[in-house]
Scaffold this active site. Structure first.
Site, PDB file in Angstrom:
ATOM      1  N   ASN A   2       1.357  -1.478  -0.158  1.00 52.63           N
ATOM      2  CA  ASN A   2      -0.287   0.134   0.143  1.00 52.63           C
ATOM      3  C   ASN A   2       0.811   1.582   0.107  1.00 52.63           C
ATOM      4  O   ASN A   2       2.083   0.644   0.148  1.00 52.63           O
ATOM      5  CB  ASN A   2      -0.985  -0.033   1.460  1.00 52.63           C
ATOM      6  CG  ASN A   2      -0.369   0.255   2.503  1.00 52.63           C
ATOM      7  OD1 ASN A   2       0.711   1.151   2.852  1.00 52.63           O
ATOM      8  ND2 ASN A   2      -0.058  -1.201   3.535  1.00 52.63           N
ATOM      9  N   ARG A   3       0.678   1.881  -0.286  1.00 50.41           N
ATOM     10  CA  ARG A   3       1.085   4.016  -0.220  1.00 50.41           C
ATOM     11  C   ARG A   3       1.649   4.113   0.858  1.00 50.41           C
ATOM     12  O   ARG A   3       2.278   5.053   0.914  1.00 50.41           O
ATOM     13  CB  ARG A   3       0.053   4.656  -1.458  1.00 50.41           C
ATOM     14  CG  ARG A   3       0.461   4.428  -2.652  1.00 50.41           C
ATOM     15  CD  ARG A   3      -0.978   5.261  -3.837  1.00 50.41           C
ATOM     16  NE  ARG A   3      -0.776   6.644  -2.436  1.00 50.41           N
ATOM     17  CZ  ARG A   3      -1.675   7.723  -2.682  1.00 50.41           C
ATOM     18  NH1 ARG A   3      -2.852   7.301  -2.946  1.00 50.41           N
ATOM     19  NH2 ARG A   3      -1.357   8.672  -2.680  1.00 50.41           N
TER      20      ARG A   3
END
Ligand code: C5P
Length: 394
Positions: free
Chosen positions: A209-210
């Site tokens: 994920n970011r």
């Protein structure tokens, strides 16, 4: 705390003067304007040029003493100083300061300042223990000067004894304390998670994920600066490692759970700022999956719910990264996960959430009371979250 503050760093002529270079560097990195004042003896141990390059500012030395322009500068320096730190301080400088002698630049600045003066003595153990030195220290203490005790260890003579300059982090902590940094988490143990987990598909691919880890790192650093003993369980970040914090690196949700379970044993609070994957591939392929068929299906299974499953009597703080119905979704999570606090943020805005340096959060407590904070730097948001944590720990 140190950002844009003028810190006068006095360096005197002891072998530990080389450590003042690191101190000047760390203070500069923290955003302080570091004005170095060296005694002539100090220039035999480290060069003014080294300090000038590190602080990007002129270095004042006693070699300019006869120059009247510079002497006026010292009064200005004394007035501009948010704090004066003398590290290392020799027995000679301590004696001069105790009697108010101002025949060098450092003595003048110290005599002329109204700001806190912090002294870190470093010398031979016998010189330190000498009653003359101890009387001088007591005299300066009674005048309100702060002393950082030297540490016991190997001295320049090769002997073991009390006289070593403490490490940079200890000195910086003392400066921050003098500057009014809250030390309201002293003695508390806080575990913070940061970053985003990566769940492997095969040896080269993962589901990630970011999350940048910036919010978790800001929390860990703020808690450290407020006196807490911090363990940071960090997943896949590219941020610089902060000093004075125990860092445990993990990759997957399962690894994070193991590390958190160990770290929380004596903790007062667990702050789960990490973006933990909710699902992981059922099994990791041993070899790289080859391209072939038109479509492929990846079976995912739930990851362990760390906040929900890790046992212990500590305060539980969760984060809720939401893109819609922020407050109601966060409240639901708070109840389901039996949390004490939840920090909700809107990830649809570019100035908050993933990878931003700022955040716009709402802190919700068990009673459902929501405190909506304005757009703040992640550090400032961290301080506000810790204010709430502190109130609940006690
Ligand atoms: O339910 P959701 O994943 O949005 O919950 C977010 C909060 O729960 C975060 O604090 C996150 O660190 C934590 N979490 C967890 N274990 C998981 C997933 C999320 O502790 N498996």
């Amino acid at each position: 705390m140190l950002k844009n503050k003028t810190i006068v760093l006095g360096i005197t002529g002891g072998i530990a003067a080389y450590k003042a270079v690191d101190l000047a560097s760390k203070l500069t990195q923290a955003g302080a304007r570091v004005e170095v004042v060296m005694t002539e003896a100090a220039t035999n141990f480290v060069t003014p040029l080294t300090l000038r390059n590190i602080t990007h500012r002129q270095v004042v030395t006693d070699m300019f003493e006869s120059n009247s322009e510079w002497s006026e500068e010292h009064i200005a320096l004394a007035e501009a100083a948010a704090a004066v730190i003398i590290a290392p301080a020799t027995a000679n400088t301590i004696a001069r300061l105790a009697t108010g002698i101002a025949d060098n630049m450092l003595g003048t600045v110290v005599l002329a300042t109204k700001s806190p003066v912090i002294i870190a003595p470093a010398m031979n153990d016998v010189m330190y223990a000498n009653t003359v030195t101890q009387k001088n220290i007591a005299k300066l203490k009674s005048r309100g000067f702060t002393f950082i005790e030297p540490e016991h260890g190997r001295l320049a003579s090769g002997k073991m004894g009390k006289g070593r300059l403490p490490d940079t982090a200890t000195i910086i902590k003392a400066i921050e304390k003098a500057l009014g940094q809250k030390q309201d988490l002293t003695g508390k143990r806080i575990v913070v998670t940061a970053g985003g987990t990566r769940e492997p598909i095969d040896p080269v691919r993962h589901i990630g994920n970011r999350s940048s880890g910036k919010m978790g790192y800001a929390l860990a650093e703020a808690a450290r600066d407020r006196g807490a003993k911090v363990t940071l369980v960090s997943a896949n970040v590219t941020l610089e490692e902060p000093s004075g914090i125990e860092i445990i690196k993990v990759k997957t949700a399962a690894e994070m759970k193991r590390s958190v379970s160990g770290a929380v044993k004596k903790a007062d609070a667990l702050i789960m700022a990490a973006a933990v994957a909710d699902y992981q591939p059922e099994a990791m392929a041993k070899a790289k999956i080859k391209k072939g068929k038109q479509d492929m299906t990846l079976k995912l299974v739930k990851t362990p719910d760390i906040l929900g499953e890790v046992k212990g009597k500590f305060l539980r703080v969760g984060f809720a990264a939401e893109s819609e119905n922020i407050i109601s979704n966060a409240k639901k999570k708070l109840t389901e996960k039996k949390l004490d606090l939840i920090v909700a943020n809107d990830i649809t805005k570019s100035d908050s959430g993933f990878d931003a340096d700022t955040n716009r959060v709402v802190i919700i407590d068990k009673k459902g009371k929501a405190e909506k904070l304005p757009l703040l730097s992640k550090r400032e948001a961290a301080e506000r979250i810790l204010d709430m944590v502190k109130g609940l720990i006690n």
